[in-house]
Design a protein around this motif. Structure first.
Motif, PDB file in Angstrom:
ATOM      1  N   ASP A  84       0.821  -1.209   0.000  1.00  0.00           N
ATOM      2  CA  ASP A  84       0.000   0.000   0.000  1.00  0.00           C
ATOM      3  C   ASP A  84       0.863   1.270   0.000  1.00  0.00           C
ATOM      4  N   ALA A  85       1.933   1.272   0.786  1.00  0.00           N
ATOM      5  CA  ALA A  85       2.792   2.458   0.884  1.00  0.00           C
ATOM      6  C   ALA A  85       3.471   2.782  -0.443  1.00  0.00           C
ATOM      7  N   GLU A  86       3.831   1.741  -1.200  1.00  0.00           N
ATOM      8  CA  GLU A  86       4.592   1.938  -2.439  1.00  0.00           C
ATOM      9  C   GLU A  86       3.757   1.752  -3.705  1.00  0.00           C
ATOM     10  N   GLY A  87       2.469   1.439  -3.570  1.00  0.00           N
ATOM     11  CA  GLY A  87       1.605   1.252  -4.734  1.00  0.00           C
ATOM     12  C   GLY A  87       2.042   0.084  -5.599  1.00  0.00           C
ATOM     13  N   LEU A  88       2.451  -1.017  -4.961  1.00  0.00           N
ATOM     14  CA  LEU A  88       2.938  -2.186  -5.697  1.00  0.00           C
ATOM     15  C   LEU A  88       1.755  -2.991  -6.231  1.00  0.00           C
ATOM     16  N   THR A  89       1.860  -3.392  -7.491  1.00  0.00           N
ATOM     17  CA  THR A  89       0.722  -4.042  -8.160  1.00  0.00           C
ATOM     18  C   THR A  89       1.025  -5.472  -8.601  1.00  0.00           C
ATOM     19  N   PHE A  90       2.093  -6.040  -8.088  1.00  0.00           N
ATOM     20  CA  PHE A  90       2.405  -7.446  -8.366  1.00  0.00           C
ATOM     21  C   PHE A  90       2.395  -8.182  -7.022  1.00  0.00           C
ATOM     22  N   PRO A  91       2.236  -9.508  -7.033  1.00  0.00           N
ATOM     23  CA  PRO A  91       2.135 -10.242  -5.773  1.00  0.00           C
ATOM     24  C   PRO A  91       3.422 -10.202  -4.952  1.00  0.00           C
ATOM     25  N   LEU A  92       3.254  -9.935  -3.660  1.00  0.00           N
ATOM     26  CA  LEU A  92       4.326 -10.039  -2.682  1.00  0.00           C
ATOM     27  C   LEU A  92       3.976 -11.222  -1.792  1.00  0.00           C
ATOM     28  N   LEU A  93       4.859 -12.194  -1.727  1.00  0.00           N
ATOM     29  CA  LEU A  93       4.584 -13.412  -0.974  1.00  0.00           C
ATOM     30  C   LEU A  93       5.484 -13.475   0.255  1.00  0.00           C
ATOM     31  N   GLY A  94       4.938 -14.023   1.340  1.00  0.00           N
ATOM     32  CA  GLY A  94       5.673 -14.145   2.577  1.00  0.00           C
ATOM     33  C   GLY A  94       6.124 -15.575   2.830  1.00  0.00           C
ATOM     34  N   ASP A  95       7.393 -15.723   3.201  1.00  0.00           N
ATOM     35  CA  ASP A  95       7.989 -17.032   3.517  1.00  0.00           C
ATOM     36  C   ASP A  95       8.693 -16.934   4.876  1.00  0.00           C
ATOM     37  N   PRO A  96       7.902 -16.716   5.969  1.00  0.00           N
ATOM     38  CA  PRO A  96       8.540 -16.528   7.279  1.00  0.00           C
ATOM     39  C   PRO A  96       9.359 -17.735   7.744  1.00  0.00           C
ATOM     40  N   ASP A  97       9.014 -18.941   7.297  1.00  0.00           N
ATOM     41  CA  ASP A  97       9.779 -20.137   7.667  1.00  0.00           C
ATOM     42  C   ASP A  97      11.043 -20.298   6.826  1.00  0.00           C
ATOM     43  N   LYS A  98      11.151 -19.510   5.766  1.00  0.00           N
ATOM     44  CA  LYS A  98      12.317 -19.475   4.874  1.00  0.00           C
ATOM     45  C   LYS A  98      12.544 -20.785   4.110  1.00  0.00           C
ATOM     46  N   GLU A  99      11.535 -21.649   4.057  1.00  0.00           N
ATOM     47  CA  GLU A  99      11.688 -22.924   3.348  1.00  0.00           C
ATOM     48  C   GLU A  99      11.883 -22.711   1.845  1.00  0.00           C
ATOM     49  N   VAL A 100      11.083 -21.829   1.259  1.00  0.00           N
ATOM     50  CA  VAL A 100      11.187 -21.562  -0.182  1.00  0.00           C
ATOM     51  C   VAL A 100      12.493 -20.821  -0.471  1.00  0.00           C
ATOM     52  N   LEU A 101      12.830 -19.865   0.385  1.00  0.00           N
ATOM     53  CA  LEU A 101      14.097 -19.145   0.218  1.00  0.00           C
ATOM     54  C   LEU A 101      15.267 -20.130   0.158  1.00  0.00           C
ATOM     55  N   VAL A 102      15.286 -21.101   1.063  1.00  0.00           N
ATOM     56  CA  VAL A 102      16.369 -22.093   1.097  1.00  0.00           C
ATOM     57  C   VAL A 102      16.334 -22.966  -0.166  1.00  0.00           C
ATOM     58  N   GLU A 103      15.141 -23.428  -0.562  1.00  0.00           N
ATOM     59  CA  GLU A 103      15.032 -24.289  -1.746  1.00  0.00           C
ATOM     60  C   GLU A 103      15.560 -23.607  -3.010  1.00  0.00           C
ATOM     61  N   TRP A 104      15.368 -22.313  -3.097  1.00  0.00           N
ATOM     62  CA  TRP A 104      15.803 -21.558  -4.271  1.00  0.00           C
ATOM     63  C   TRP A 104      17.245 -21.063  -4.144  1.00  0.00           C
ATOM     64  N   GLY A 105      17.893 -21.365  -3.023  1.00  0.00           N
ATOM     65  CA  GLY A 105      19.272 -20.915  -2.808  1.00  0.00           C
ATOM     66  C   GLY A 105      19.363 -19.454  -2.452  1.00  0.00           C
ATOM     67  N   ALA A 106      18.246 -18.861  -1.986  1.00  0.00           N
ATOM     68  CA  ALA A 106      18.201 -17.433  -1.701  1.00  0.00           C
ATOM     69  C   ALA A 106      18.313 -17.133  -0.207  1.00  0.00           C
ATOM     70  N   PHE A 107      18.738 -18.124   0.566  1.00  0.00           N
ATOM     71  CA  PHE A 107      18.993 -17.906   1.986  1.00  0.00           C
ATOM     72  C   PHE A 107      20.229 -18.698   2.365  1.00  0.00           C
ATOM     73  N   GLY A 108      21.131 -18.053   3.078  1.00  0.00           N
ATOM     74  CA  GLY A 108      22.355 -18.740   3.492  1.00  0.00           C
ATOM     75  C   GLY A 108      23.420 -17.744   3.874  1.00  0.00           C
ATOM     76  N   GLU A 109      24.664 -18.201   3.809  1.00  0.00           N
ATOM     77  CA  GLU A 109      25.785 -17.320   4.154  1.00  0.00           C
ATOM     78  C   GLU A 109      25.953 -16.235   3.114  1.00  0.00           C
ATOM     79  N   LYS A 110      26.178 -15.025   3.607  1.00  0.00           N
ATOM     80  CA  LYS A 110      26.454 -13.902   2.710  1.00  0.00           C
ATOM     81  C   LYS A 110      27.338 -12.918   3.445  1.00  0.00           C
ATOM     82  N   GLN A 111      27.932 -12.031   2.689  1.00  0.00           N
ATOM     83  CA  GLN A 111      28.774 -10.996   3.266  1.00  0.00           C
ATOM     84  C   GLN A 111      27.922  -9.764   3.539  1.00  0.00           C
TER      85      GLN A 111
END
Length: 155
Positions: A84-111
């Motif tokens: 609502d604050a940014e007027g975004l018109t595409f889906p924003l999905l929540g993954d609080p358990d980070k299961e999908v993030l991990v499956e896609w390699g988008a969660f882990g060690e980073k600098q």
């Protein structure tokens, strides 16, 4: 070490709640091309810049045949406020358990500021109509990323 997706891999299936709490699945996009991007947190400066770049380029991406889906570990309420604050018109999905993030390699060690930490790895994927990864980009920059993506999209 988190495994990373490569072009030609089958995109890992997911069903996650959007900012309204409605389930959205990758399979909803079968037969279409979709940009799936992962970002650390709604309403932070870099993530806001990236989301607004996607918002501002959405018509161009849609004209090229791409839908856009953003995924973060945020809960529904925070996603709705961000949308609502940014007027975004595409889906924003929540993954609080980070299961999908991990499956896609988008969660882990980073600098982060010279330290190695566990967290969301800002990543963007192009998924083809067949559900296969066309392009996998890890550690992307929030600023200028969407413009770069548009230049590199397969014709």
């Amino acid at each position: 070490m988190t495994s990373r997706l490569e072009p030609g891999d089958t995109a890992p299936a997911f069903t996650l709640p959007d900012s309204e709490g409605k389930p959205v699945s990758l399979s909803d996009y079968l037969g279409k091309s979709v940009v799936v991007y992962f970002y650390p947190a709604a309403s932070t400066p870099g993530c806001t810049k990236q989301a607004c770049d996607f918002r501002d380029s959405l018509a161009q991406l849609n004209d090229l045949g791409y839908a856009v889906v953003g995924i973060s570990p945020d809960k529904q309420e925070k996603l709705a406020k961000f949308r609502d604050a940014e007027g975004l018109t595409f889906p924003l999905l929540g993954d609080p358990d980070k299961e999908v993030l991990v499956e896609w390699g988008a969660f882990g060690e980073k600098q982060n500021y010279g330290r190695t930490v566990q967290g969301v790895i800002r990543s963007t994927f192009l998924v083809g109509p067949d559900g296969k990864i066309v392009k996998a980009m890890y550690n992307v920059r929030a600023t200028g990323h969407v413009a770069k993506l548009l230049r590199e999209l397969p014709a």
